[in-house]
Design a protein around this motif. Structure first.
Motif, short mmCIF file in Angstrom:
data_model
loop_
_atom_site.label_atom_id
_atom_site.label_comp_id
_atom_site.label_asym_id
_atom_site.label_seq_id
_atom_site.Cartn_x
_atom_site.Cartn_y
_atom_site.Cartn_z
N ARG A 72 0.84 -1.19 0.00
CA ARG A 72 0.00 0.00 0.00
C ARG A 72 0.88 1.24 0.00
NH1 ARG A 72 -3.83 -2.24 4.68
NH2 ARG A 72 -4.92 -3.79 3.44
N GLY A 73 0.35 2.33 -0.53
CA GLY A 73 1.12 3.57 -0.62
C GLY A 73 0.93 4.49 0.56
N ASP A 74 0.27 4.05 1.63
CA ASP A 74 0.09 4.86 2.83
C ASP A 74 1.14 4.43 3.85
OD1 ASP A 74 -2.11 5.72 1.44
OD2 ASP A 74 -3.57 4.80 2.78
N LEU A 75 2.09 5.31 4.12
CA LEU A 75 3.21 4.98 4.99
C LEU A 75 3.54 6.14 5.91
CD1 LEU A 75 5.61 3.70 2.19
CD2 LEU A 75 4.26 2.27 3.72
N ILE A 76 4.22 5.81 7.00
CA ILE A 76 4.82 6.84 7.84
C ILE A 76 6.31 6.55 7.95
CG2 ILE A 76 2.75 7.40 9.18
CD1 ILE A 76 3.92 5.69 11.46
N LEU A 95 8.78 3.89 22.94
CA LEU A 95 7.65 3.95 22.02
C LEU A 95 6.87 5.25 22.16
CD1 LEU A 95 6.53 0.25 22.41
CD2 LEU A 95 7.35 1.31 20.28
N ARG A 96 6.67 5.69 23.42
CA ARG A 96 5.93 6.94 23.64
C ARG A 96 6.70 8.15 23.11
NH1 ARG A 96 4.71 4.36 28.55
NH2 ARG A 96 6.31 5.56 29.63
N SER A 97 8.01 8.04 22.93
CA SER A 97 8.81 9.18 22.47
C SER A 97 8.93 9.26 20.95
CB SER A 97 10.22 9.10 23.07
OG SER A 97 10.99 8.08 22.44
N ILE A 98 8.49 8.26 20.23
CA ILE A 98 8.64 8.23 18.77
C ILE A 98 7.73 9.28 18.13
CG2 ILE A 98 8.17 6.84 16.71
CD1 ILE A 98 9.19 4.44 18.25
N ARG A 99 8.29 9.93 17.13
CA ARG A 99 7.54 10.95 16.38
C ARG A 99 7.54 10.58 14.90
NH1 ARG A 99 5.59 11.39 20.46
NH2 ARG A 99 6.17 12.81 22.10
N VAL A 100 6.51 11.04 14.21
CA VAL A 100 6.42 10.82 12.77
C VAL A 100 7.22 11.90 12.06
CG1 VAL A 100 4.83 10.78 10.80
CG2 VAL A 100 4.18 9.70 12.96
N ALA A 101 8.14 11.48 11.19
CA ALA A 101 8.97 12.41 10.43
C ALA A 101 8.33 12.75 9.09
CB ALA A 101 10.36 11.82 10.21
N ALA A 102 7.56 11.82 8.53
CA ALA A 102 6.89 12.07 7.25
C ALA A 102 5.72 11.12 7.11
CB ALA A 102 7.86 11.89 6.08
N THR A 103 4.72 11.53 6.34
CA THR A 103 3.55 10.71 6.05
C THR A 103 3.32 10.72 4.55
OG1 THR A 103 2.53 11.33 8.16
CG2 THR A 103 1.08 10.40 6.49
N ASP A 106 -1.16 7.32 -0.57
CA ASP A 106 -1.15 6.92 -1.98
C ASP A 106 0.19 7.24 -2.63
OD1 ASP A 106 -3.72 5.85 -2.04
OD2 ASP A 106 -4.64 7.80 -2.49
N GLY A 107 1.27 7.10 -1.88
CA GLY A 107 2.61 7.33 -2.40
C GLY A 107 3.05 8.77 -2.47
N GLU A 108 2.19 9.71 -2.07
CA GLU A 108 2.52 11.14 -2.11
C GLU A 108 2.80 11.64 -0.69
OE1 GLU A 108 2.73 12.99 -4.91
OE2 GLU A 108 2.23 11.21 -6.10
N VAL A 109 3.87 12.43 -0.54
CA VAL A 109 4.21 13.01 0.77
C VAL A 109 3.17 14.08 1.11
CG1 VAL A 109 5.91 14.29 2.09
CG2 VAL A 109 6.66 12.56 0.46
N ILE A 110 2.48 13.86 2.24
CA ILE A 110 1.51 14.87 2.68
C ILE A 110 1.96 15.57 3.96
CG2 ILE A 110 -0.43 13.71 1.56
CD1 ILE A 110 -1.29 12.90 4.48
N TYR A 111 2.99 15.01 4.61
CA TYR A 111 3.56 15.66 5.80
C TYR A 111 5.04 15.36 5.83
CZ TYR A 111 4.99 16.43 10.60
OH TYR A 111 5.65 16.85 11.71
N ASP A 112 5.83 16.39 6.11
CA ASP A 112 7.27 16.25 6.26
C ASP A 112 7.69 17.22 7.34
OD1 ASP A 112 10.03 16.19 6.08
OD2 ASP A 112 10.05 16.17 3.90
#
Length: 114
Positions: A72-76, A95-103, A106-112
């Motif tokens: 699937r193209g939905d990733l973090i 685990l509680r300290s982990i942050r999302v660096a990018a989202t 559908d294969g397109e970066v929507i958050y960085d």
């Protein structure tokens, strides 16, 4: 759930969810609680029912596991390896300290976060 360890040992496919908006919409809190059996640094409640970080992460990722052709193209993209610490309160804190660096959707970066 009191029977998490039993369900994992019996091969039950688990799927974590959220109680949002009653509780924070943060999957890392649920994953950490399943690993340490506590929502914070307090002693574990029924520690024998703890899941490994890998088991808890799998219950939160729709069973996708790895990325490859046909995935699937939905990733973090994370700022740390969620499997870097094996278990217990140290793993839960990690685990509680982990942050999302990018989202990606559908294969397109929507958050960085850069």
């Amino acid at each position: 759930c009191f029977a998490l360890r039993w369900m994992a040992d019996e091969g039950v496919e688990m799927a974590f969810g959220s109680d949002a908006p009653v509780s924070p919409l943060d999957p890392w809190l649920s994953i950490a609680a399943a690993v340490h059996r506590s929502g914070d640094e307090r002693p574990a409640w029924h520690e024998e029912q703890s899941l490994t970080p890998r088991e808890a992460l799998a219950a939160s990722t729709d069973g996708q596991g790895t990325v490859g052709v046909g995935s699937r193209g939905d990733l973090i993209v994370l700022d740390a390896d969620p499997l870097a610490v094996a278990g217990g309160p140290e793993a839960a804190a990690h685990l509680r300290s982990i942050r999302v660096a990018a989202t990606l959707v559908d294969g397109e970066v929507i958050y960085d976060d850069d």
